[in-house]
Design a protein around this motif. Structure first.
Motif, PDB file in Angstrom:
ATOM      1  N   ASP A 100       0.810  -1.215   0.000  1.00 17.47           N
ATOM      2  CA  ASP A 100       0.000   0.000   0.000  1.00 17.47           C
ATOM      3  C   ASP A 100       0.847   1.270   0.000  1.00 17.47           C
ATOM      4  O   ASP A 100       0.348   2.361  -0.271  1.00 17.47           O
ATOM      5  N   LEU A 101       2.138   1.146   0.305  1.00 16.74           N
ATOM      6  CA  LEU A 101       3.039   2.297   0.368  1.00 16.74           C
ATOM      7  C   LEU A 101       3.773   2.485  -0.958  1.00 16.74           C
ATOM      8  O   LEU A 101       4.070   1.522  -1.651  1.00 16.74           O
ATOM      9  N   ASP A 102       4.096   3.736  -1.276  1.00 14.89           N
ATOM     10  CA  ASP A 102       4.787   4.024  -2.532  1.00 14.89           C
ATOM     11  C   ASP A 102       6.111   3.276  -2.633  1.00 14.89           C
ATOM     12  O   ASP A 102       6.480   2.780  -3.703  1.00 14.89           O
ATOM     13  N   ASP A 103       6.848   3.222  -1.514  1.00 17.46           N
ATOM     14  CA  ASP A 103       8.148   2.536  -1.541  1.00 17.46           C
ATOM     15  C   ASP A 103       8.065   1.151  -0.914  1.00 17.46           C
ATOM     16  O   ASP A 103       9.094   0.522  -0.641  1.00 17.46           O
ATOM     17  N   GLN A 104       6.819   0.668  -0.679  1.00 19.63           N
ATOM     18  CA  GLN A 104       6.568  -0.675  -0.144  1.00 19.63           C
ATOM     19  C   GLN A 104       7.279  -0.942   1.185  1.00 19.63           C
ATOM     20  O   GLN A 104       7.588  -2.081   1.528  1.00 19.63           O
ATOM     21  N   ASP A 131       9.332  -9.264  -1.198  1.00 18.74           N
ATOM     22  CA  ASP A 131       9.967  -9.179  -2.519  1.00 18.74           C
ATOM     23  C   ASP A 131       9.809  -7.804  -3.168  1.00 18.74           C
ATOM     24  O   ASP A 131      10.323  -7.581  -4.269  1.00 18.74           O
ATOM     25  N   PHE A 132       9.125  -6.862  -2.489  1.00 16.83           N
ATOM     26  CA  PHE A 132       8.937  -5.504  -3.016  1.00 16.83           C
ATOM     27  C   PHE A 132       8.391  -5.522  -4.444  1.00 16.83           C
ATOM     28  O   PHE A 132       8.666  -4.631  -5.234  1.00 16.83           O
ATOM     29  N   ARG A 133       7.659  -6.598  -4.780  1.00 16.05           N
ATOM     30  CA  ARG A 133       7.105  -6.773  -6.131  1.00 16.05           C
ATOM     31  C   ARG A 133       8.186  -6.682  -7.206  1.00 16.05           C
ATOM     32  O   ARG A 133       7.924  -6.302  -8.344  1.00 16.05           O
ATOM     33  N   GLY A 134       9.414  -6.999  -6.822  1.00 14.86           N
ATOM     34  CA  GLY A 134      10.518  -6.995  -7.778  1.00 14.86           C
ATOM     35  C   GLY A 134      11.087  -5.627  -8.076  1.00 14.86           C
ATOM     36  O   GLY A 134      11.928  -5.497  -8.985  1.00 14.86           O
ATOM     37  N   ASP A 135      10.694  -4.602  -7.339  1.00  9.95           N
ATOM     38  CA  ASP A 135      11.161  -3.231  -7.583  1.00  9.95           C
ATOM     39  C   ASP A 135      12.637  -3.101  -7.192  1.00  9.95           C
ATOM     40  O   ASP A 135      12.988  -3.172  -6.016  1.00  9.95           O
ATOM     41  N   SER A 136      13.505  -2.901  -8.170  1.00 14.09           N
ATOM     42  CA  SER A 136      14.943  -2.854  -7.911  1.00 14.09           C
ATOM     43  C   SER A 136      15.338  -1.661  -7.057  1.00 14.09           C
ATOM     44  O   SER A 136      16.296  -1.726  -6.281  1.00 14.09           O
TER      45      SER A 136
END
Length: 291
Positions: A100-104, A131-136
């Motif tokens: 729910d957060l911009d930076d997870q 996994d931060f949805r794979g956000d590098s």
């Protein structure tokens, strides 16, 4: 198999401080069988705890919310204050998914690690992250925060990912997170993952998964027995024998993992394993300073 009832001076001290600062631990929330051993220091003398910040898996007993509140901006400071007062040697920082957060939640992780290191530079910190949805970008933020161990759990073998894990998670994405963490983090930072056995996997699937995890450059792997927290959770498929756990440990070391913890009571945040990881990191740093 039996574990001692939690108790002792250090256990009481940690529990009291947690309540005072309104902090949560996975040790309590997930009803970990090793809680007493970890908080007291056990045979190794290395006291550890797993703190949950920014407060759904089908096999986990941690309570989550569909509409979680925003992270407490004072929490990183409260966590640092609490841990600084306990005299811990090794701490694990983790959280539920915060999609729910911009930076997870990656910024909250990074700030907590930085505040801890400012107060206790020699304390070893492991971040057990989603996994931060794979956000590098999120991975990089945590990997470069000053931590000592970047951990992300693949949870089960590749073939059972869709059965055991949240539908948004997958094996390839988790491996990518671990590989990127190794790429972004300073030299000497360890990467770590964990698998719970007894979910319906075959030995051949376990070995194949281990091979892929090792090929991703992961340093540490742990194996434990899945135990059903309640009737609403996924049932246990099989109880793995201690002998089978030991075979996976030996095989993992032969594959080139730097450390493998494998046993029925082992969990991803496990005091005995953290003792050896602590020794490994200190040895690496001593060798680096000499060279």
């Amino acid at each position: 198999m039996k574990e001692a009832i939690p108790g002792g001076e250090k256990y009481v001290q940690i529990k009291k401080k947690l309540r005072e600062l309104k902090l949560h631990t996975v040790c309590e929330e997930a009803k970990c069988p090793n809680l007493g051993e970890c908080w007291s220091g056990g045979e190794t003398g290395t006291a550890t705890a797993t703190i949950m910040i920014a407060v759904s898996k089908r096999f986990c007993n941690v309570k989550t919310s569909r509409t979680p509140p925003p992270p407490d901006p004072n929490e990183p400071g409260n966590v640092a204050e609490a841990i600084a007062s306990w005299g811990l040697d090794y701490v694990v920082i983790t959280s539920v998914d915060r999609d729910d957060l911009d930076d997870q939640g990656s910024g909250h992780f990074a700030e907590t690690v930085q505040k801890l290191k400012a107060l206790k530079p020699n304390m070893l910190i492991e971040a057990l992250v989603p996994d931060f949805r794979g956000d590098s970008g999120c991975v990089q933020k945590v990997a470069t925060s000053g931590l000592d161990v970047f951990a992300h759990n693949i949870e089960t073998v590749e073939e059972l990912q869709s059965v055991v894990r949240d539908h948004r998670a997958n094996f390839k994405q988790s491996l990518d997170v671990l590989m990127r963490a190794k790429e972004y983090a300073p030299a000497g930072t360890l990467t770590k993952t964990s698998v719970m056995l007894g979910c319906g996997e075959t030995p051949e699937q376990v070995v194949k998964t281990m091979e892929k995890v090792r090929a991703a450059g992961v340093d540490v792997m742990t194996f434990g027995q899945y135990m059903r927290p309640s009737k609403r959770h996924m049932p246990v498929s099989e109880y793995i024998t201690p002998e089978a756990f030991e075979k996976y440990r030996v095989l993992g070391m032969d594959m080139g993992f730097r450390y493998v913890a494998s046993g029925p009571m082992v969990r991803s945040s496990y005091k005995a394993g953290e003792f050896y990881i602590k020794s490994m990191i200190e040895s690496d740093r001593t060798a680096a300073s000499v060279s």
